[in-house]
Design a protein around this motif. Structure first.
Motif, PDB file in Angstrom:
ATOM      1  N   ARG A 331       0.814  -1.218   0.000  1.00  0.00           N
ATOM      2  CA  ARG A 331       0.000   0.000   0.000  1.00  0.00           C
ATOM      3  C   ARG A 331       0.849   1.272   0.000  1.00  0.00           C
ATOM      4  O   ARG A 331       0.345   2.351  -0.331  1.00  0.00           O
ATOM      5  CB  ARG A 331      -0.915   0.017   1.233  1.00  0.00           C
ATOM      6  CG  ARG A 331      -1.938  -1.112   1.282  1.00  0.00           C
ATOM      7  CD  ARG A 331      -3.097  -0.846   0.359  1.00  0.00           C
ATOM      8  NE  ARG A 331      -4.195  -1.791   0.558  1.00  0.00           N
ATOM      9  CZ  ARG A 331      -5.305  -1.806  -0.179  1.00  0.00           C
ATOM     10  NH1 ARG A 331      -5.464  -0.907  -1.142  1.00  0.00           N
ATOM     11  NH2 ARG A 331      -6.244  -2.699   0.037  1.00  0.00           N
ATOM     12  N   VAL A 338      -1.532  -2.614  -4.140  1.00  0.00           N
ATOM     13  CA  VAL A 338      -2.708  -3.475  -4.101  1.00  0.00           C
ATOM     14  C   VAL A 338      -3.740  -2.932  -5.078  1.00  0.00           C
ATOM     15  O   VAL A 338      -4.219  -3.636  -5.974  1.00  0.00           O
ATOM     16  CB  VAL A 338      -3.287  -3.571  -2.683  1.00  0.00           C
ATOM     17  CG1 VAL A 338      -4.618  -4.329  -2.701  1.00  0.00           C
ATOM     18  CG2 VAL A 338      -2.314  -4.266  -1.743  1.00  0.00           C
ATOM     19  N   ALA A 339      -4.055  -1.650  -4.935  1.00  0.00           N
ATOM     20  CA  ALA A 339      -5.072  -1.039  -5.798  1.00  0.00           C
ATOM     21  C   ALA A 339      -4.629  -0.995  -7.248  1.00  0.00           C
ATOM     22  O   ALA A 339      -5.402  -1.324  -8.162  1.00  0.00           O
ATOM     23  CB  ALA A 339      -5.390   0.370  -5.299  1.00  0.00           C
ATOM     24  N   VAL A 342      -4.588  -4.576  -8.891  1.00  0.00           N
ATOM     25  CA  VAL A 342      -5.948  -5.047  -9.164  1.00  0.00           C
ATOM     26  C   VAL A 342      -6.562  -4.272 -10.333  1.00  0.00           C
ATOM     27  O   VAL A 342      -7.202  -4.858 -11.217  1.00  0.00           O
ATOM     28  CB  VAL A 342      -6.820  -4.921  -7.897  1.00  0.00           C
ATOM     29  CG1 VAL A 342      -8.294  -5.120  -8.221  1.00  0.00           C
ATOM     30  CG2 VAL A 342      -6.370  -5.944  -6.847  1.00  0.00           C
ATOM     31  N   GLU A 353      -9.750  -9.094  -6.684  1.00  0.00           N
ATOM     32  CA  GLU A 353     -10.395  -8.370  -5.583  1.00  0.00           C
ATOM     33  C   GLU A 353      -9.342  -7.849  -4.619  1.00  0.00           C
ATOM     34  O   GLU A 353      -8.411  -8.574  -4.257  1.00  0.00           O
ATOM     35  CB  GLU A 353     -11.345  -9.301  -4.826  1.00  0.00           C
ATOM     36  CG  GLU A 353     -12.335 -10.061  -5.691  1.00  0.00           C
ATOM     37  CD  GLU A 353     -12.833 -11.318  -4.995  1.00  0.00           C
ATOM     38  OE1 GLU A 353     -12.726 -11.403  -3.748  1.00  0.00           O
ATOM     39  OE2 GLU A 353     -13.294 -12.230  -5.702  1.00  0.00           O
ATOM     40  N   GLU A 354      -9.501  -6.611  -4.216  1.00  0.00           N
ATOM     41  CA  GLU A 354      -8.621  -6.052  -3.187  1.00  0.00           C
ATOM     42  C   GLU A 354      -8.980  -6.604  -1.817  1.00  0.00           C
ATOM     43  O   GLU A 354     -10.151  -6.794  -1.501  1.00  0.00           O
ATOM     44  CB  GLU A 354      -8.765  -4.519  -3.119  1.00  0.00           C
ATOM     45  CG  GLU A 354      -8.087  -3.759  -4.210  1.00  0.00           C
ATOM     46  CD  GLU A 354      -8.081  -2.265  -3.913  1.00  0.00           C
ATOM     47  OE1 GLU A 354      -7.746  -1.868  -2.773  1.00  0.00           O
ATOM     48  OE2 GLU A 354      -8.422  -1.479  -4.822  1.00  0.00           O
ATOM     49  N   MET A 359      -4.677  -9.389  -1.987  1.00  0.00           N
ATOM     50  CA  MET A 359      -5.659  -9.483  -3.071  1.00  0.00           C
ATOM     51  C   MET A 359      -5.963 -10.943  -3.357  1.00  0.00           C
ATOM     52  O   MET A 359      -5.217 -11.841  -2.958  1.00  0.00           O
ATOM     53  CB  MET A 359      -5.132  -8.801  -4.338  1.00  0.00           C
ATOM     54  CG  MET A 359      -3.888  -9.447  -4.945  1.00  0.00           C
ATOM     55  SD  MET A 359      -3.051  -8.412  -6.175  1.00  0.00           S
ATOM     56  CE  MET A 359      -2.073  -7.340  -5.089  1.00  0.00           C
TER      57      MET A 359
END
Length: 429
Positions: A331, A338-339, A342, A353-354, A359
């Motif tokens: 993060r 992560v974001a 994804v 999916e986070e 994930m």
């Protein structure tokens, strides 16, 4: 150039060939720093030519360290910090650079101000600032002492025993470098063992370093000049290893396969990839094979934290789900990885999916990925992972924005991409 866009159209022939990746970026930072701290003349062969190590070199030059580029690519370093910097120290996008240099600045009796680009100024620095304060350095920063610029008043440090809250080779290395100038030994205890580049290189430079499980102790002292040879960067090799695992065969010579750096190969083996390693030469060959989803836990993460975006691409081409947990460190990388990972996979038609600390990736097996427009969020590893997904499993054109970030670590990536895949590429500002 962070806003440049790469368009990739991949042929259906997969990937094949040999890739000699750039010199290891992490070791390059350390070779520059240890050469600068040594009293005498050191040499560095195989130095990474990415922007991140170049910024570290620029910072050290402001301390009066002298670097000379030889015709054969070797860099000669006349070590010794000679004076307090007269200007702000720009670390660019280099998270490793700013954290390791914080330890150098803390040990030098003077005032230093460390900053970086818009992305680096959002990465947490309290994880080095707090223990450096415990050692006696004056450290101030934005956002209550959490974000760069860092203002460091160094000198007069004392050794400490410190339990590092989150496993981080960067934090450990920062404090080991500060410990070289402290009164008494500095002992650092990690929750999980991390990469040992700094310890190995300090030992080679004549420093007394002791490793006992997850604890490492450094004793203060002067460094001896050394001849540093930087091997190929396994974190960069991971992109080609995943490309081969999905769609072909690639050989990767002269890699650094030391403690904590080849763990991505173990993950690919667990997925079912055909991975062959020649330990004596550092050569790795990866051949395509059917992949399956795996579970990646917090115990795995310290050794693969930089490779997770491209391992996620491998998971996207596997049968079944891959679950990644214990990876909250993602993060606070160059992007929220992560974001951004994804989001990248979603563009390729992958259901992902986070989770707060990772994930879940639902692999597509042999099915082709869709093409689309990927926003790399200014993150070099997201950009390169997207390019690998494009050449390995798509049939159309993929565009990747923020491609300029790749210059921080791998300026020659496009040339290697075209060489092994035959892809048609176009780079536009």
């Amino acid at each position: 150039m962070h806003d440049s866009v790469l368009s990739v159209t991949a042929p259906a022939s997969g990937v094949r060939g040999t890739v000699s990746v750039p010199g290891d970026k992490s070791i390059s930072h350390r070779a520059l720093i240890l050469s600068a701290l040594a009293q005498g003349t050191s040499t560095i062969t195989g130095l990474s030519r990415g922007e991140d190590p170049a910024h570290t070199r620029g910072v050290l030059e402001q301390f009066g360290v002298e670097f000379l580029d030889q015709a054969d690519g070797t860099v000669t370093v006349r070590g010794g910090l000679r004076h307090e910097p007269v200007d702000v120290l720009d670390c660019g996008n280099a998270g490793t650079g700013i954290r390791l240099l914080s330890g150098v600045c803390a040990g030098y009796p003077g005032l230093s101000v460390l900053t970086g680009d818009q992305y680096l100024r959002q990465r947490p620095m309290d994880r080095v600032a707090e223990p450096l304060r415990l050692m006696g350095a004056g450290v101030d920063a934005r956002d209550g002492g959490r974000l760069a610029p860092l203002v460091i008043r160094g000198g007069d440090l004392s050794g400490i025993t410190y339990e590092i809250p989150k496993a981080s080779a960067q934090v450990k290395s920062c404090l080991l470098l500060a410990g070289l100038s402290a009164q008494g030994p500095t002992t650092l205890i990690e929750p999980h063992p991390t990469r040992r580049h700094t310890e190995e290189m300090l030992l080679a430079a004549g420093t007394r370093v002791e490793i006992d499980g997850t604890a490492v102790t450094v004793h203060p002292g002067l460094l001896s000049p050394a001849e540093h040879t930087v091997p190929g960067d396994p974190s960069q090799a991971a992109f080609w290893a995943v490309a081969a695992a999905l769609a072909g065969e690639i050989e990767l010579p002269n890699l650094y396969l030391g403690f904590g750096r080849a763990d991505f190969l173990n993950i690919l083996r667990r997925m079912g990839a055909d991975v062959r390693v020649e330990e004596s030469t550092g050569s790795v060959r990866v051949v395509a094979a059917p992949l399956r989803g795996v579970e990646i836990t917090g115990a795995d993460v310290p050794g693969i934290v930089d490779e997770i975006p491209v391992l996620a691409v491998a998971a996207a081409g596997a049968e079944g789900a891959t679950v990644i947990t214990g990876a909250e460190e993602l993060r606070v990388k160059e992007s929220d990885r992560v974001a951004s990972t994804v989001a990248m996979l979603t563009v390729f038609g992958v259901h992902a999916e986070e989770r707060p600390d990772g994930m879940v990736i639902h692999g597509r097996g042999d099915a082709a990925f869709t093409s689309g427009q990927v926003d790399s969020a200014g993150d070099h590893r997201i950009a390169m992972a997207a390019a690998i997904a494009a050449v390995a499993r798509t049939n159309g054109q993929t565009t990747i924005s923020g491609w300029g970030s790749v210059a921080t670590s791998y300026p020659g990536f496009i040339e290697h991409l075209v060489a092994v895949s035959g892809a048609t590429v176009n780079l536009a500002s």
